[in-house]
Design a protein around this motif. Structure first.
Motif, PDB file in Angstrom:
ATOM      1  N   LEU A  26      -1.189   1.279   2.977  1.00 40.26           N
ATOM      2  CA  LEU A  26      -2.135   0.604   3.565  1.00 40.26           C
ATOM      3  C   LEU A  26      -1.973   0.577   4.922  1.00 40.26           C
ATOM      4  N   LEU A  27      -0.782   0.591   5.470  1.00 40.98           N
ATOM      5  CA  LEU A  27      -0.641   0.676   6.983  1.00 40.98           C
ATOM      6  C   LEU A  27      -1.124   2.085   7.560  1.00 40.98           C
ATOM      7  N   ALA A  28      -0.836   2.982   6.829  1.00 33.84           N
ATOM      8  CA  ALA A  28      -1.424   4.522   7.325  1.00 33.84           C
ATOM      9  C   ALA A  28      -3.014   4.457   7.363  1.00 33.84           C
ATOM     10  N   PRO A  33      -7.412   5.967  10.049  1.00 35.82           N
ATOM     11  CA  PRO A  33      -8.707   5.835   8.987  1.00 35.82           C
ATOM     12  C   PRO A  33      -9.344   7.258   9.055  1.00 35.82           C
ATOM     13  N   ASP A  34      -9.755   7.597   7.750  1.00 39.40           N
ATOM     14  CA  ASP A  34     -10.380   9.018   7.514  1.00 39.40           C
ATOM     15  C   ASP A  34      -9.445  10.086   7.696  1.00 39.40           C
ATOM     16  N   ARG A  35      -8.059   9.837   8.160  1.00 44.33           N
ATOM     17  CA  ARG A  35      -7.380  11.116   8.401  1.00 44.33           C
ATOM     18  C   ARG A  35      -5.927  11.014   7.632  1.00 44.33           C
ATOM     19  N   CYS A  36      -6.188  10.531   6.298  1.00 42.87           N
ATOM     20  CA  CYS A  36      -5.039  10.560   5.230  1.00 42.87           C
ATOM     21  C   CYS A  36      -5.240  11.030   4.111  1.00 42.87           C
ATOM     22  N   ALA A  37      -4.337  11.515   3.564  1.00 42.60           N
ATOM     23  CA  ALA A  37      -4.580  11.986   2.181  1.00 42.60           C
ATOM     24  C   ALA A  37      -3.379  11.507   1.321  1.00 42.60           C
ATOM     25  N   VAL A  38      -3.374  11.235   0.098  1.00 42.00           N
ATOM     26  CA  VAL A  38      -2.332  10.871  -0.991  1.00 42.00           C
ATOM     27  C   VAL A  38      -1.900  11.750  -1.949  1.00 42.00           C
ATOM     28  N   ALA A  39      -0.887  11.931  -2.350  1.00 39.43           N
ATOM     29  CA  ALA A  39      -0.183  12.666  -3.602  1.00 39.43           C
ATOM     30  C   ALA A  39       0.562  11.568  -4.210  1.00 39.43           C
ATOM     31  N   SER A  40       0.437  11.765  -5.718  1.00 39.17           N
ATOM     32  CA  SER A  40       1.458  10.986  -6.369  1.00 39.17           C
ATOM     33  C   SER A  40       2.095  11.734  -7.394  1.00 39.17           C
ATOM     34  N   VAL A  41       3.401  11.914  -7.523  1.00 39.14           N
ATOM     35  CA  VAL A  41       4.136  12.791  -8.758  1.00 39.14           C
ATOM     36  C   VAL A  41       4.633  11.904  -9.690  1.00 39.14           C
ATOM     37  N   MET A  55      -2.998   4.528 -11.555  1.00 35.96           N
ATOM     38  CA  MET A  55      -2.903   3.315 -10.642  1.00 35.96           C
ATOM     39  C   MET A  55      -3.194   3.472  -9.473  1.00 35.96           C
ATOM     40  N   VAL A  56      -2.506   4.516  -8.815  1.00 40.27           N
ATOM     41  CA  VAL A  56      -2.503   5.030  -7.429  1.00 40.27           C
ATOM     42  C   VAL A  56      -3.858   5.517  -6.994  1.00 40.27           C
ATOM     43  N   GLU A  57      -4.439   6.565  -7.978  1.00 38.77           N
ATOM     44  CA  GLU A  57      -5.718   7.036  -7.748  1.00 38.77           C
ATOM     45  C   GLU A  57      -6.696   5.980  -7.606  1.00 38.77           C
ATOM     46  N   ARG A  58      -6.745   4.707  -8.401  1.00 37.94           N
ATOM     47  CA  ARG A  58      -7.608   3.708  -8.372  1.00 37.94           C
ATOM     48  C   ARG A  58      -7.412   3.408  -7.242  1.00 37.94           C
ATOM     49  N   VAL A  59      -6.279   2.921  -6.568  1.00 37.17           N
ATOM     50  CA  VAL A  59      -6.080   2.429  -5.238  1.00 37.17           C
ATOM     51  C   VAL A  59      -6.758   3.150  -4.209  1.00 37.17           C
ATOM     52  N   CYS A  60      -6.423   4.464  -4.191  1.00 36.57           N
ATOM     53  CA  CYS A  60      -7.036   5.454  -3.070  1.00 36.57           C
ATOM     54  C   CYS A  60      -8.653   5.465  -3.329  1.00 36.57           C
ATOM     55  N   SER A  62     -10.496   2.957  -4.138  1.00 36.41           N
ATOM     56  CA  SER A  62     -11.257   1.771  -3.333  1.00 36.41           C
ATOM     57  C   SER A  62     -10.913   1.831  -2.039  1.00 36.41           C
ATOM     58  N   LEU A  63     -10.168   2.698  -1.446  1.00 37.14           N
ATOM     59  CA  LEU A  63      -9.889   2.778  -0.041  1.00 37.14           C
ATOM     60  C   LEU A  63     -10.680   4.082   0.544  1.00 37.14           C
ATOM     61  N   ASP A  64     -11.247   4.822  -0.393  1.00 39.41           N
ATOM     62  CA  ASP A  64     -11.755   6.052  -0.248  1.00 39.41           C
ATOM     63  C   ASP A  64     -10.953   7.158   0.660  1.00 39.41           C
ATOM     64  N   VAL A  65      -9.738   7.017  -0.023  1.00 40.51           N
ATOM     65  CA  VAL A  65      -8.574   8.219   0.676  1.00 40.51           C
ATOM     66  C   VAL A  65      -8.491   9.250  -0.385  1.00 40.51           C
ATOM     67  N   PRO A  66      -8.410  10.605  -0.184  1.00 40.55           N
ATOM     68  CA  PRO A  66      -8.407  11.425  -1.064  1.00 40.55           C
ATOM     69  C   PRO A  66      -6.860  11.567  -1.647  1.00 40.55           C
ATOM     70  N   PHE A  67      -7.117  12.077  -2.873  1.00 42.04           N
ATOM     71  CA  PHE A  67      -5.953  11.741  -3.911  1.00 42.04           C
ATOM     72  C   PHE A  67      -5.608  12.964  -4.595  1.00 42.04           C
ATOM     73  N   THR A  68      -4.395  13.444  -4.789  1.00 45.76           N
ATOM     74  CA  THR A  68      -3.949  14.429  -5.642  1.00 45.76           C
ATOM     75  C   THR A  68      -2.912  13.924  -6.719  1.00 45.76           C
ATOM     76  N   ALA A  69      -3.242  14.399  -8.119  1.00 44.54           N
ATOM     77  CA  ALA A  69      -2.001  13.871  -8.903  1.00 44.54           C
ATOM     78  C   ALA A  69      -1.077  15.177  -9.052  1.00 44.54           C
ATOM     79  N   LEU A  70       0.244  15.130  -8.755  1.00 48.96           N
ATOM     80  CA  LEU A  70       1.251  16.257  -9.041  1.00 48.96           C
ATOM     81  C   LEU A  70       2.084  16.091 -10.211  1.00 48.96           C
ATOM     82  N   LYS A  71       2.385  17.341 -10.897  1.00 51.06           N
ATOM     83  CA  LYS A  71       3.160  16.954 -12.150  1.00 51.06           C
ATOM     84  C   LYS A  71       4.367  18.000 -11.813  1.00 51.06           C
TER      85      LYS A  71
END
Length: 316
Positions: A26-28, A33-41, A55-60, A62-71
């Motif tokens: 949320l802070l980042a 803005p428009d300069r973040c990307a998220v990964a969840s492991v 759940m993290v993907e859904r939050v991202c 809603s914020l229009d933040v690129p998301f990647t799931a890592l296994k």
């Protein structure tokens, strides 16, 4: 912590779905803005993990933040250490593939205080007592790893997420007292006179002292270590050792690494103690011999330690 001139790509965020990492997101999102990307492991350790990543993907979304799931796969043994290594390795590969400028994690003041106290209990040296670094690099690459929330309290981050209306996930391992960190967290919570904020500041001061040692060790390497060649043409090093022990340890480790070995600071310290007494030492596949020689540049007789790789063992 992430200087503007180093903003060569988006800021990557490691988000698990817990309150700390959601607060980081949320802070980042506001700061960059428009300069973040998220990964969840997903470490594959709990059946709920896949749902938490979703759940993290859904939050991202809603914020229009690129998301990647890592296994990742976590090896047997020390579960938390193995999970951490696998996680950072996966995040480093993700950061490189996405061209990120840095990766941020959500470590906060309580994390720092717990780390400091755990390492004090183990008798760690200054490098360990410096705690969680505010800025370093990702393993295996030169992409910055930053921890921008080290001055924040856990309660502040939880309040921020609560105000956003997002329901964070709760990892049960955070209350599992079979883990050292969880037990330390409980001990600190029961000591109202021992607060996380000043402990975290102490770790910051120790980190500044450690940076001074790293700076001095670099000078020691550049000015007091010389690469030679043995009679058989193999590489060896000559080290004029006339600095405090903490610097010697760093230089010895660097010499051993340059000869293809690897040693811990405690091993390098024991070797330095032997060499200081005029005794030879063997460490990390490297032989070290102690002597006294005149250093012509300074016109002084000085301790000199010579290092060469051990010859391969022969079997009969």
């Amino acid at each position: 912590m992430w200087p503007e001139e180093d903003h060569t790509g988006p800021l990557g965020l490691a988000v698990s779905g817990g309150p700390d990492s959601l607060a980081l997101l949320l802070l980042a999102h506001v700061a960059f803005p428009d300069r973040c990307a998220v990964a969840s492991v997903d470490h594959g350790l709990r059946p709920e993990a896949a749902g938490e990543v979703a759940m993290v993907e859904r939050v991202c979304a809603s914020l229009d933040v690129p998301f990647t799931a890592l296994k990742v796969a976590v090896p047997r043994g020390n579960l938390q250490a193995g999970a951490r290594e696998a996680r950072y390795r996966a995040l480093a590969e993700w950061a490189q593939s996405e061209g990120l400028g840095a990766v941020a994690t959500a470590h906060h003041a309580e994390d720092q205080a717990e780390t400091l106290m755990m390492r004090l209990a183990r008798g760690s040296g200054l490098s360990g007592l410096a705690g969680v670094r505010a800025a370093t690099t990702m393993p295996g690459c030169d992409i910055a790893l930053v921890r921008p929330l080290l001055s924040f309290r856990r309660a502040e981050l939880e309040a921020l997420v609560a105000a956003s209306g997002i329901e964070p996930v709760r990892d049960p391992s955070n209350t599992d007292e079979s883990f050292d960190r969880v037990r330390m967290r409980g001990h600190l919570a029961g000591l109202d006179w021992l607060d996380a904020e000043p402990l975290a500041r102490s770790a910051q001061h120790l980190a500044e002292a450690w940076r001074a040692i790293e700076w001095y060790a670099q000078i020691d390497w550049e000015e007091m270590v010389f690469e030679d060649a043995d009679g058989d043409g193999s590489r060896c090093y000559r080290y004029y050792a006339n600095v405090p022990r903490a610097i010697q340890v760093e230089t010895v480790r660097r010499i051993v690494a340059s000869l293809g070995g690897e040693v811990s600071r405690s091993e390098a310290g024991r070797a330095a103690d032997r060499l200081w007494r005029g005794e030879n030492a063997s460490l990390g596949g490297v032989l070290a011999k102690a002597g006294i020689e005149r250093m012509e540049r300074l016109g002084l007789e000085m301790r000199v330690w010579r290092f060469r790789a051990e010859p391969p063992r022969t079997r009969h």
